[in-house]
Enzyme design. Sequence first.
Site, PDB file in Angstrom:
ATOM      1  N   GLY A 177       0.132   5.460  -4.424  1.00  0.00           N
ATOM      2  CA  GLY A 177      -0.448   6.741  -4.815  1.00  0.00           C
ATOM      3  C   GLY A 177       0.144   7.890  -4.008  1.00  0.00           C
ATOM      4  O   GLY A 177       0.534   8.928  -4.561  1.00  0.00           O
ATOM      5  N   ARG A 187     -11.550   1.943  -9.225  1.00  0.00           N
ATOM      6  CA  ARG A 187     -10.621   3.081  -9.411  1.00  0.00           C
ATOM      7  C   ARG A 187     -10.801   3.675 -10.811  1.00  0.00           C
ATOM      8  O   ARG A 187     -11.385   3.032 -11.693  1.00  0.00           O
ATOM      9  CB  ARG A 187      -9.190   2.584  -9.240  1.00  0.00           C
ATOM     10  CG  ARG A 187      -8.927   2.199  -7.800  1.00  0.00           C
ATOM     11  CD  ARG A 187      -7.471   2.058  -7.518  1.00  0.00           C
ATOM     12  NE  ARG A 187      -7.308   1.867  -6.085  1.00  0.00           N
ATOM     13  CZ  ARG A 187      -6.167   2.003  -5.445  1.00  0.00           C
ATOM     14  NH1 ARG A 187      -5.076   2.325  -6.090  1.00  0.00           N
ATOM     15  NH2 ARG A 187      -6.103   1.821  -4.139  1.00  0.00           N
ATOM     16  N   ARG A 214      -0.510   9.195  -9.936  1.00  0.00           N
ATOM     17  CA  ARG A 214      -0.554   7.944  -9.176  1.00  0.00           C
ATOM     18  C   ARG A 214       0.129   6.769  -9.879  1.00  0.00           C
ATOM     19  O   ARG A 214       0.791   5.957  -9.253  1.00  0.00           O
ATOM     20  CB  ARG A 214      -2.018   7.566  -8.906  1.00  0.00           C
ATOM     21  CG  ARG A 214      -2.758   8.546  -8.016  1.00  0.00           C
ATOM     22  CD  ARG A 214      -4.215   8.108  -7.852  1.00  0.00           C
ATOM     23  NE  ARG A 214      -4.302   6.741  -7.370  1.00  0.00           N
ATOM     24  CZ  ARG A 214      -4.159   6.395  -6.084  1.00  0.00           C
ATOM     25  NH1 ARG A 214      -3.957   7.308  -5.183  1.00  0.00           N
ATOM     26  NH2 ARG A 214      -4.261   5.142  -5.727  1.00  0.00           N
ATOM     27  N   ASP A 223       0.831  -1.204   0.000  1.00  0.00           N
ATOM     28  CA  ASP A 223       0.000   0.000   0.000  1.00  0.00           C
ATOM     29  C   ASP A 223       0.868   1.258   0.000  1.00  0.00           C
ATOM     30  O   ASP A 223       1.979   1.252   0.539  1.00  0.00           O
ATOM     31  CB  ASP A 223      -0.906  -0.025   1.244  1.00  0.00           C
ATOM     32  CG  ASP A 223      -2.067   0.946   1.140  1.00  0.00           C
ATOM     33  OD1 ASP A 223      -2.292   1.501   0.042  1.00  0.00           O
ATOM     34  OD2 ASP A 223      -2.747   1.161   2.156  1.00  0.00           O
ATOM     35  N   GLY A 224       0.339   2.313  -0.619  1.00  0.00           N
ATOM     36  CA  GLY A 224       1.006   3.609  -0.548  1.00  0.00           C
ATOM     37  C   GLY A 224       1.621   4.098  -1.853  1.00  0.00           C
ATOM     38  O   GLY A 224       2.312   5.120  -1.862  1.00  0.00           O
ATOM     39  N   GLU A 241       1.170 -13.227  12.606  1.00  0.00           N
ATOM     40  CA  GLU A 241       1.688 -12.031  13.273  1.00  0.00           C
ATOM     41  C   GLU A 241       1.489 -10.876  12.297  1.00  0.00           C
ATOM     42  O   GLU A 241       1.802 -10.995  11.102  1.00  0.00           O
ATOM     43  CB  GLU A 241       3.181 -12.198  13.589  1.00  0.00           C
ATOM     44  CG  GLU A 241       3.468 -13.272  14.608  1.00  0.00           C
ATOM     45  CD  GLU A 241       2.894 -12.940  15.990  1.00  0.00           C
ATOM     46  OE1 GLU A 241       2.854 -11.761  16.354  1.00  0.00           O
ATOM     47  OE2 GLU A 241       2.477 -13.879  16.693  1.00  0.00           O
ATOM     48  N   ARG A 254      -5.128  -1.891   8.549  1.00  0.00           N
ATOM     49  CA  ARG A 254      -6.352  -2.592   8.128  1.00  0.00           C
ATOM     50  C   ARG A 254      -5.987  -3.884   7.401  1.00  0.00           C
ATOM     51  O   ARG A 254      -4.886  -4.001   6.873  1.00  0.00           O
ATOM     52  CB  ARG A 254      -7.133  -1.732   7.109  1.00  0.00           C
ATOM     53  CG  ARG A 254      -7.905  -0.605   7.657  1.00  0.00           C
ATOM     54  CD  ARG A 254      -8.817  -0.053   6.542  1.00  0.00           C
ATOM     55  NE  ARG A 254      -8.044   0.538   5.451  1.00  0.00           N
ATOM     56  CZ  ARG A 254      -7.605   1.791   5.439  1.00  0.00           C
ATOM     57  NH1 ARG A 254      -7.839   2.579   6.459  1.00  0.00           N
ATOM     58  NH2 ARG A 254      -6.921   2.252   4.403  1.00  0.00           N
ATOM     59  N   ASN A 286     -10.680  -2.774  -6.198  1.00  0.00           N
ATOM     60  CA  ASN A 286      -9.819  -1.903  -7.014  1.00  0.00           C
ATOM     61  C   ASN A 286     -10.385  -1.635  -8.419  1.00  0.00           C
ATOM     62  O   ASN A 286      -9.979  -0.684  -9.082  1.00  0.00           O
ATOM     63  CB  ASN A 286      -8.402  -2.483  -7.151  1.00  0.00           C
ATOM     64  CG  ASN A 286      -7.553  -2.331  -5.900  1.00  0.00           C
ATOM     65  OD1 ASN A 286      -6.647  -3.117  -5.649  1.00  0.00           O
ATOM     66  ND2 ASN A 286      -7.842  -1.301  -5.102  1.00  0.00           N
ATOM     67  N   TRP A 287     -11.367  -2.461  -8.854  1.00  0.00           N
ATOM     68  CA  TRP A 287     -11.986  -2.191 -10.170  1.00  0.00           C
ATOM     69  C   TRP A 287     -12.703  -0.852 -10.165  1.00  0.00           C
ATOM     70  O   TRP A 287     -12.979  -0.288 -11.221  1.00  0.00           O
ATOM     71  CB  TRP A 287     -12.985  -3.303 -10.533  1.00  0.00           C
ATOM     72  CG  TRP A 287     -12.343  -4.629 -10.805  1.00  0.00           C
ATOM     73  CD1 TRP A 287     -12.444  -5.744 -10.035  1.00  0.00           C
ATOM     74  CD2 TRP A 287     -11.501  -4.979 -11.910  1.00  0.00           C
ATOM     75  NE1 TRP A 287     -11.708  -6.773 -10.593  1.00  0.00           N
ATOM     76  CE2 TRP A 287     -11.127  -6.342 -11.744  1.00  0.00           C
ATOM     77  CE3 TRP A 287     -11.020  -4.299 -13.034  1.00  0.00           C
ATOM     78  CZ2 TRP A 287     -10.293  -7.012 -12.643  1.00  0.00           C
ATOM     79  CZ3 TRP A 287     -10.198  -4.981 -13.931  1.00  0.00           C
ATOM     80  CH2 TRP A 287      -9.838  -6.303 -13.732  1.00  0.00           C
TER      81      TRP A 287
HETATM   82  C1  FPP Z   1      -1.713   0.198  -3.357  1.00  0.00           C
HETATM   83  O1  FPP Z   1      -1.300   1.535  -3.437  1.00  0.00           O
HETATM   84  C2  FPP Z   1      -1.253  -0.612  -4.464  1.00  0.00           C
HETATM   85  C3  FPP Z   1      -2.067  -1.232  -5.371  1.00  0.00           C
HETATM   86  C4  FPP Z   1      -3.522  -1.120  -5.386  1.00  0.00           C
HETATM   87  C5  FPP Z   1      -1.536  -2.065  -6.430  1.00  0.00           C
HETATM   88  C6  FPP Z   1      -0.232  -2.735  -6.192  1.00  0.00           C
HETATM   89  C7  FPP Z   1       0.400  -2.886  -7.495  1.00  0.00           C
HETATM   90  C8  FPP Z   1       1.730  -2.856  -7.748  1.00  0.00           C
HETATM   91  C9  FPP Z   1       2.738  -2.778  -6.685  1.00  0.00           C
HETATM   92  C10 FPP Z   1       2.232  -2.880  -9.131  1.00  0.00           C
HETATM   93  C11 FPP Z   1       1.819  -4.030  -9.982  1.00  0.00           C
HETATM   94  C12 FPP Z   1       1.946  -5.357  -9.354  1.00  0.00           C
HETATM   95  C13 FPP Z   1       2.524  -6.443  -9.891  1.00  0.00           C
HETATM   96  C14 FPP Z   1       2.430  -7.733  -9.162  1.00  0.00           C
HETATM   97  C15 FPP Z   1       3.285  -6.421 -11.127  1.00  0.00           C
HETATM   98  P1  FPP Z   1      -2.422   2.666  -3.508  1.00  0.00           P
HETATM   99  O2  FPP Z   1      -2.634   2.985  -4.934  1.00  0.00           O
HETATM  100  O3  FPP Z   1      -3.626   2.210  -2.785  1.00  0.00           O
HETATM  101  O4  FPP Z   1      -1.710   3.842  -2.762  1.00  0.00           O
HETATM  102  P2  FPP Z   1      -2.421   4.981  -1.894  1.00  0.00           P
HETATM  103  O5  FPP Z   1      -3.093   4.286  -0.749  1.00  0.00           O
HETATM  104  O6  FPP Z   1      -1.267   5.814  -1.455  1.00  0.00           O
HETATM  105  O7  FPP Z   1      -3.357   5.695  -2.791  1.00  0.00           O
END
Ligand code: FPP
Length: 247
Positions: free
Chosen positions: A24, A72, A34, A21-22, A208, A195, A69-70
Amino acid sequence: MTLKDQINKTKLPAHIAIIMDGNGRWAKQKGMVRVFGHENGTKAVRQAVEASAEIGIKNLTLYAFSTENWNRPKLEVQTLMKLLVKSLKKEIKTLQDNKIKLQAIGHLEDLPKNAIAELRYVIDQTKNNENMTLTLALSYGSRDEIVKAFKDISTKVKNNIISVDTIDESIINKHLYTQNLPDVDLLIRTSGEHRISNFLLWQIAYAELYFTDILWPDFAKEDLYEAILNYQNRERRFGKTSEQLTS
Ligand code: FPP
């Protein structure tokens, strides 16, 4: 001594799962869009996979795309799918060199056709690799997985394939996407959020939990080693007392 050297190889978590996560926020901090965060997120994926392989982790599961995530923006979803295909093409050699088997869990049929094809190809090519299993959760939701398991088990009961009396935890395990994986020992979430977000709810019963403020694109090998060391310094009681564990 480096962090890596401090890790006790006889007490490794059998299964690490990561909520990446993170991306964006990382991009926003840099004044970028993003998708720039997601691009750099793929580099952190490589680091986590390599770091795990180097110390002998047998199972690593990454939450790459949730059913939610769809929702977005379309461009962001398209970019994530493109990054998935690009990464699969680029990393197949690394997977083979390190004898890593790729598998995917989730509603894979929801993915674009070229992503499904590329996934199938890499899964097939790496199916005999035995050093580590890398599982990508794609269009994945844990409640959805549990509903599917309920339905499959109910159908088998209805058709007299199994009897209600024999339903136990192992039967439920066998009907989850993760049927070939051990329970999660260590669940990591980056970016300071505390979360679970509908990830592996059944499988993390005794995991853990490790939360770090580091944003996913900055998550480096050393950060994974630090999480593992932290895990190794905890006492896992599985409902017992400390005294019972030491006696
Ligand atoms: C969360 O960050 C990340 C994702 C929803 C997607 C994770 C995808 C990758 C790391 C790249 C592609 C993956 C592979 C396996 C090739 P966020 O967008 O929710 O960040 P934010 O919370 O800061 O908005």
